[in-house]
Design a protein around this motif. Structure first.
Motif, PDB file in Angstrom:
ATOM      1  N   PRO A 139      -2.895   7.471   7.097  1.00 32.04           N
ATOM      2  CA  PRO A 139      -1.690   6.651   7.236  1.00 32.04           C
ATOM      3  C   PRO A 139      -1.485   5.637   6.111  1.00 32.04           C
ATOM      4  CG  PRO A 139      -3.341   6.019   8.858  1.00 32.04           C
ATOM      5  CD  PRO A 139      -3.854   7.242   8.183  1.00 32.04           C
ATOM      6  N   ASN A 140      -2.568   5.090   5.573  1.00 37.26           N
ATOM      7  CA  ASN A 140      -2.364   4.061   4.550  1.00 37.26           C
ATOM      8  C   ASN A 140      -3.552   3.901   3.615  1.00 37.26           C
ATOM      9  OD1 ASN A 140      -4.226   2.686   6.132  1.00 37.26           O
ATOM     10  ND2 ASN A 140      -2.670   1.517   7.207  1.00 37.26           N
ATOM     11  N   TRP A 141      -3.282   3.307   2.473  1.00 38.62           N
ATOM     12  CA  TRP A 141      -4.302   2.871   1.510  1.00 38.62           C
ATOM     13  C   TRP A 141      -4.296   1.346   1.510  1.00 38.62           C
ATOM     14  CZ3 TRP A 141      -4.755   5.599  -3.900  1.00 38.62           C
ATOM     15  CH2 TRP A 141      -5.176   6.924  -3.712  1.00 38.62           C
ATOM     16  N   GLU A 142      -5.490   0.761   1.570  1.00 39.01           N
ATOM     17  CA  GLU A 142      -5.572  -0.699   1.619  1.00 39.01           C
ATOM     18  C   GLU A 142      -6.751  -1.182   0.778  1.00 39.01           C
ATOM     19  OE1 GLU A 142      -4.220  -1.560   6.176  1.00 39.01           O
ATOM     20  OE2 GLU A 142      -6.310  -1.038   5.950  1.00 39.01           O
ATOM     21  N   CYS A 143      -6.768  -2.488   0.559  1.00 43.54           N
ATOM     22  CA  CYS A 143      -7.940  -3.179   0.018  1.00 43.54           C
ATOM     23  C   CYS A 143      -8.556  -2.515  -1.217  1.00 43.54           C
ATOM     24  CB  CYS A 143      -9.010  -3.308   1.099  1.00 43.54           C
ATOM     25  SG  CYS A 143      -8.427  -4.111   2.581  1.00 43.54           S
ATOM     26  N   PRO A 144      -7.770  -2.319  -2.298  1.00 52.43           N
ATOM     27  CA  PRO A 144      -8.363  -1.730  -3.500  1.00 52.43           C
ATOM     28  C   PRO A 144      -9.297  -2.711  -4.213  1.00 52.43           C
ATOM     29  CG  PRO A 144      -6.118  -2.449  -3.956  1.00 52.43           C
ATOM     30  CD  PRO A 144      -6.350  -2.663  -2.478  1.00 52.43           C
ATOM     31  N   ASN A 145     -10.250  -2.154  -4.919  1.00 47.63           N
ATOM     32  CA  ASN A 145     -11.187  -2.929  -5.732  1.00 47.63           C
ATOM     33  C   ASN A 145     -11.473  -2.129  -6.972  1.00 47.63           C
ATOM     34  OD1 ASN A 145     -13.584  -5.102  -4.742  1.00 47.63           O
ATOM     35  ND2 ASN A 145     -11.950  -4.609  -3.302  1.00 47.63           N
TER      36      ASN A 145
END
Ligand code: FRU
Length: 510
Positions: A223-229
């Protein structure tokens, strides 16, 4: 507790009454919500937490900010809570750093020390600590900054926020770092529904220029992509070689169900991230169910040189239902991230930070012995609910062997090696609190390479969690467990009775 409620409302039914007697007996031997209080993992004194935020070492303290609800133990009123530590292990909780205001919640983000005062937000020669976060309001997510010149104790939101507004509802979790070669700040931020990470550049943390997008890639059906680093690591054993690691959280649909963390390996030239693996290759940072939204500390001095990560040790699938009180949510134990060359390509290797050793108390050891003899010794005592275990088991052709933790009449959590699949696993199908979600009772597996038939396991056990670092840290698994307070057994098991113990070291963690 639910059973008790049933007991009170239907007191006259005798069948139910006897069922109640049984349920009450079980409830009494079970843990209270407060008994699950982690001893060496961070948890707030009370209330809800999720993602770690703004991880920064300022020269004297490690700061841990986090998604926090100051008003209750469910998600809401998101603010940045704040704790500090000298050793990544013992934390001191401070007042809320950044509070929700005018209906704008403070979502996930990062923090930097602006040592050149490029932002002009420093005071009297003191460089500012600048927090970069998502402001979340109805239907809109924007990127914002706030600053502190007193070691993060008090904060001022920048009056000209937001610093980035693209009129998007799903645009969040900025992570910012100083990119030395191009002498500017870089931000990675997620376009969650589009499955894209966007990169921006800035000279001063206030004005941002879009550079490029990465994605979709890896697992598509989420459903989603979050919190990239994004960070650079040297490749161990390959002098002069380094790679960039792009870490991306997926809120649901991950390898062990619910939330999980993917990573991509490649290059970053200051403008664009190029994945060196095929676009659909999925690499998981941790194959347990409870390792989400990891961030790494900025500001760790080159003399130390470690890339240290911490994650929310939880899963959106059941986070709201964890049987703990008065807090809900905890962090994983900090771990180092390194890169190593493997036959499949360059991969992450993770291990607990060495500071764990400062907690080691009573030590127990076994050397070169059979499982039967080991169990005769292990079975003689009650074990602590907070332990570090380092074990080398010789599989000797056994199909499935390992260690059973927190063993009691109704419970046991198995950490083992399944030779048929070449995986190390945590089996929490008998670990307690199975009713919090239908998928909670599960076995989670990670592929592992073993040398000469010897399985190497390093296990961190806290009151409601197990972290496993296998094969030198190439395979990691993090799971919550909720056994009864009195489940204190420890034993070894082997489905084929061939395995033996090369070595086993166990420490009570203080
Ligand atoms: C990830 C996340 C972030 C968001 C935050 C809100 O767990 O959904 O994307 O900023 O939690 O609390």
């Amino acid at each position: 507790m639910d059973e008790n409620r049933v007991c009170r409302v239907k007191p006259l039914l005798t069948v139910l009454a006897s069922a109640c007697a049984l349920a009450t007996a079980v409830a009494q031997s079970a843990s209270n919500p407060a008994d699950y209080r982690p001893r060496f993992h961070f948890s707030p004194e009370k209330n809800w937490i999720n993602d770690p935020n703004g991880l920064i070492y300022d020269g004297s303290e490690y700061h841990l900010f986090y998604q926090y609800n100051p008003f209750g133990d469910q998600w809401g009123h998101m603010s940045w809570g704040h704790s500090v530590s000298k050793d990544l292990t013992r934390w001191r909780e401070l007042p809320v750093a950044l509070a929700e205001e005018k209906g704008i919640m403070i979502f996930t983000g990062s923090a930097v020390i602006d040592s050149r005062n490029s932002s002009g937000l420093g005071r009297n020669g003191v460089p500012p600590m600048v927090a970069v976060f998502t402001g979340n309001s109805q239907g809109l997510q924007t990127q914002n900054i706030a600053y502190s010149t007193d070691h993060g104790r008090s904060w001022t939101k920048y009056p000209r926020n937001p610093v980035i507004d693209i009129h998007e509802a799903e645009f969040r979790d900025p992570m910012v770092f100083w990119h030395q070669p191009s002498q500017r700040w870089i931000m990675t931020v997620s376009l969650a529904k589009a499955h894209k990470i966007r990169f921006y550049a800035s000279p001063d943390l206030k004005t941002w220029t879009p550079l490029s997008d990465f994605g979709p890639a890896g697992l598509q059906d989420v459903p989603n992509w979050e919190c990239p680093n994004l960070f650079e690591l040297r490749v161990a054993g390959s002098p002069g070689q380094s790679r960039w690691v792009l870490v991306v959280g997926v809120g649901d649909g991950a390898v062990s169900g619910g939330s999980g963390t993917q990573y991509f390996i490649g290059t970053f030239d200051g403008t664009k991230f190029v994945n060196e693996n095929p676009p659909d290759r999925v690499l998981w940072m941790d194959r347990g169910a409870d390792f989400y939204a990891p961030q790494s500390w900025s500001g760790v001095p080159p003399s130390d040189g470690r890339r240290i990560l911490v994650a929310w040790m939880d899963n959106w699938k059941y986070a709201a239902k964890l049987p703990t009180s008065p807090w809900r949510g905890q962090m994983s134990y900090p771990r180092t991230a390194e890169l190593e060359q493997t036959p499949d390509g360059i991969r992450l290797v993770q291990n607990p930070v060495r500071e764990i050793e400062s907690l080691r108390g009573e030590h127990f050891q076994l050397r070169n012995t059979s499982l039967v003899k080991s169990n005769a010794v292990l079975g003689r005592r009650e074990w602590s609910d907070t332990m570090e275990i380092v074990a080398e088991l010789q599989a000797n052709g056994s199909q499935d062997a390992g260690i059973e933790l927190r063993k009691g009449p109704a419970h046991g959590t198995r950490v083992g090696y399944d030779a048929r699949k070449s995986v190390v696993y945590i089996d929490r199908t008998r670990s307690g609190a199975l009713t919090i979600h239908p998928d909670f009772a599960a076995r989670h597996e990670a592929p592992v390479k073993i040398d000469g038939g010897v399985v190497k396991l390093r296990i961190l056990l806290d009151r409601c969690s197990v972290e496993v670092f296998a094969g030198g840290g190439g395979a990691t698994l993090t799971d919550l467990i909720f056994p009864d307070k009195g489940d204190r057994g420890l034993s070894l098991y082997d489905m084929g009775s061939q395995a033996s113990v090369v070595s086993l070291d166990a420490w009570n963690l203080k």
